[in-house]
Design an enzyme around this catalytic site. Structure first.
Site, PDB file in Angstrom:
ATOM      1  N   THR A  12     114.740 103.685 -20.608  1.00 45.56           N
ATOM      2  CA  THR A  12     114.402 105.108 -20.487  1.00 45.56           C
ATOM      3  C   THR A  12     112.933 105.392 -20.793  1.00 45.56           C
ATOM      4  O   THR A  12     112.515 106.543 -20.759  1.00 45.56           O
ATOM      5  CB  THR A  12     115.291 105.945 -21.427  1.00 45.56           C
ATOM      6  OG1 THR A  12     115.114 105.480 -22.776  1.00 45.56           O
ATOM      7  CG2 THR A  12     116.755 105.819 -21.042  1.00 45.56           C
ATOM      8  N   GLY A  13     112.147 104.359 -21.081  1.00 46.77           N
ATOM      9  CA  GLY A  13     110.723 104.540 -21.351  1.00 46.77           C
ATOM     10  C   GLY A  13     109.910 104.548 -20.077  1.00 46.77           C
ATOM     11  O   GLY A  13     110.419 104.318 -18.972  1.00 46.77           O
ATOM     12  N   ALA A  14     108.599 104.791 -20.211  1.00 46.33           N
ATOM     13  CA  ALA A  14     107.718 104.902 -19.048  1.00 46.33           C
ATOM     14  C   ALA A  14     107.674 103.612 -18.243  1.00 46.33           C
ATOM     15  O   ALA A  14     107.786 103.629 -17.010  1.00 46.33           O
ATOM     16  CB  ALA A  14     106.309 105.296 -19.501  1.00 46.33           C
ATOM     17  N   CYS A 133      97.734  95.150 -20.442  1.00 45.61           N
ATOM     18  CA  CYS A 133      97.406  95.759 -19.153  1.00 45.61           C
ATOM     19  C   CYS A 133      95.932  95.585 -18.784  1.00 45.61           C
ATOM     20  O   CYS A 133      95.593  95.238 -17.644  1.00 45.61           O
ATOM     21  CB  CYS A 133      97.788  97.237 -19.155  1.00 45.61           C
ATOM     22  SG  CYS A 133      97.169  98.172 -20.560  1.00 45.61           S
ATOM     23  N   GLN A 160      90.406 103.703 -20.465  1.00 46.93           N
ATOM     24  CA  GLN A 160      91.847 103.558 -20.389  1.00 46.93           C
ATOM     25  C   GLN A 160      92.585 104.899 -20.383  1.00 46.93           C
ATOM     26  O   GLN A 160      92.357 105.767 -21.230  1.00 46.93           O
ATOM     27  CB  GLN A 160      92.343 102.670 -21.536  1.00 46.93           C
ATOM     28  CG  GLN A 160      91.813 101.253 -21.411  1.00 46.93           C
ATOM     29  CD  GLN A 160      92.311 100.299 -22.478  1.00 46.93           C
ATOM     30  OE1 GLN A 160      91.554  99.472 -22.969  1.00 46.93           O
ATOM     31  NE2 GLN A 160      93.583 100.384 -22.845  1.00 46.93           N
ATOM     32  N   ARG A 240      89.549 105.245 -24.788  1.00 49.32           N
ATOM     33  CA  ARG A 240      90.581 106.106 -24.200  1.00 49.32           C
ATOM     34  C   ARG A 240      89.900 107.299 -23.538  1.00 49.32           C
ATOM     35  O   ARG A 240      89.045 107.951 -24.139  1.00 49.32           O
ATOM     36  CB  ARG A 240      91.550 106.598 -25.266  1.00 49.32           C
ATOM     37  CG  ARG A 240      92.759 107.351 -24.700  1.00 49.32           C
ATOM     38  CD  ARG A 240      93.735 106.407 -24.048  1.00 49.32           C
ATOM     39  NE  ARG A 240      94.424 105.554 -25.021  1.00 49.32           N
ATOM     40  CZ  ARG A 240      95.180 104.507 -24.686  1.00 49.32           C
ATOM     41  NH1 ARG A 240      95.350 104.177 -23.420  1.00 49.32           N
ATOM     42  NH2 ARG A 240      95.765 103.790 -25.636  1.00 49.32           N
ATOM     43  N   HIS A 247      93.782 102.380 -15.436  1.00 44.74           N
ATOM     44  CA  HIS A 247      92.647 101.982 -16.272  1.00 44.74           C
ATOM     45  C   HIS A 247      91.472 101.556 -15.396  1.00 44.74           C
ATOM     46  O   HIS A 247      91.659 100.965 -14.324  1.00 44.74           O
ATOM     47  CB  HIS A 247      93.024 100.801 -17.162  1.00 44.74           C
ATOM     48  CG  HIS A 247      93.993 101.126 -18.257  1.00 44.74           C
ATOM     49  ND1 HIS A 247      94.373 102.411 -18.577  1.00 44.74           N
ATOM     50  CD2 HIS A 247      94.658 100.298 -19.127  1.00 44.74           C
ATOM     51  CE1 HIS A 247      95.233 102.364 -19.598  1.00 44.74           C
ATOM     52  NE2 HIS A 247      95.419 101.102 -19.940  1.00 44.74           N
TER      53      HIS A 247
END
Length: 345
Positions: A12-14, A133, A160, A240, A247
């Protein structure tokens, strides 16, 4: 083709949600899909390939009970630390998207386009680690250049997206922007990030290390060396930025001293590399950007230029969707390559 029982931990996460999309798009050979999550998410429904599945609670025995062959883990390092062994004991290969196993010597750290041969080491622990990533998209552009000239040093600054911090990061940026337009930005909550992210950049991702770098920055150093099987010098500054997804990286590569960089050779090497695309026409405002890479499985490279002072240095910009290229897609590609290699045995 043989079909497999596939579990997705963190369903259920991204990244879990993206995994389902990518598995479907790549026509992954699934016999039975087993979505797994914490007790609070158990019972939720997900749809995959026109069929509804119930999310099951992640337990010690759920992998054996469902005869899982391949388990994708995307629920955080502590979850992988606790439950990956149960998947392995049940006979599954674990493809782990967290940082927990990445630097273990007997766990392969894989980007299939770069070091597919390392997948064969999976039997030592039953686990294949998915890199960070930012590392994935960087080594996608470093590998062809290392083959071309031989890389000596890499200096990288990242830009990012907030989705690197999951759904909460994206929601926080959206909420702060909404508050900005209603003159309530000063009242916005700051949970996902230490500082306001809307209309700001934050030059820290993850915790500080004793050497002055952050944990995220050192991941890029250590993981790049492990993937390339080369003691290349890497220095990273991870930032960020208020972008929802994808990214970006500004990369400077130093080759051996006797190398004379030919930009056309660099461009050709990148263009020929699998799943890399060059967009590099500065005069016509064409270069990689997050809005181009989002929702794709390509690492885009542009702004390629030879250093003004040193003939053995090249600079370029690369962008990739870190939820796909940097997580879900790389994991699925690992799974497909694993299936291919196992079928040849």
């Amino acid at each position: 083709m043989k079909k497999f029982n596939v579990a997705v931990v963190g369903a259920t996460g991204a990244v879990g949600e993206e995994l389902f999309r990518v598995l479907k798009e790549y026509d992954f050979p699934i016999n039975n899909l087993v979505p797994l999550a914490s007790a609070r998410s158990a019972g939720e429904k997900i749809e995959y390939a026109g069929k509804e599945y119930t999310v099951l609670e992640l337990t010690d025995s759920v992998f054996e009970e469902n005869e899982v062959d391949i388990a994708f883990f995307s629920a955080g390092g502590s979850v992988s630390e606790k439950f990956a062994k149960f998947a392995v004991d049940a006979g599954a290969v674990v493809i782990d998207n967290t940082s927990h196993f990445r630097m273990e010597p007997n766990v392969p750290l894989v980007v299939p386009e770069v070091n597919p041969e390392d997948i064969a080491k999976w039997r030592e622990k039953g686990i294949i680690a998915n890199p960070n990533c930012s590392t994935i998209q960087m080594v996608m552009s470093l590998k062809p250049l290392d083959e071309l000239y031989g890389i000596k040093r890499v200096d990288v600054s990242t830009y990012q997206a907030v989705s690197g911090a999951g759904k909460t990061g994206m929601e926080e940026l959206v909420k702060q922007m909404q508050d900005f337009f209603t003159f309530k930005l000063d009242e916005s909550e700051k949970n996902a990030f230490a500082h306001q992210i809307a209309l700001n950049v934050i030059p820290q991702i993850d915790v500080a290390q004793a050497n002055g770098f952050t944990k995220e920055e050192m991941k890029m150093v250590n993981e790049t060396q492990k993937i390339l099987h080369k003691d290349v010098a890497v220095a990273a500054t991870c930032v960020r930025v208020p972008v929802l997804r994808s990214h970006s990286e500004s990369i400077t590569v130093t080759f051996d001293n006797d190398v004379e960089v030919d930009v056309n050779e660099v461009r050709e090497a990148l263009e020929k590399f699998e799943n890399v695309e060059v967009i590099d026409d500065l005069e016509n405002n064409a270069y990689p950007m997050p809005i181009i890479s989002t929702d794709t499985d390509i690492t885009y490279v542009g702004r390629i230029r030879k250093d003004v002072y040193s003939p053995n240095i090249v600079h370029f910009f690369n962008v990739a969707d870190q939820v796909r290229v940097g997580a879900a897609t790389n994991a699925v590609r690992i799974g497909l390559k694993w299936i291919e290699m196992e079928s040849e045995i």
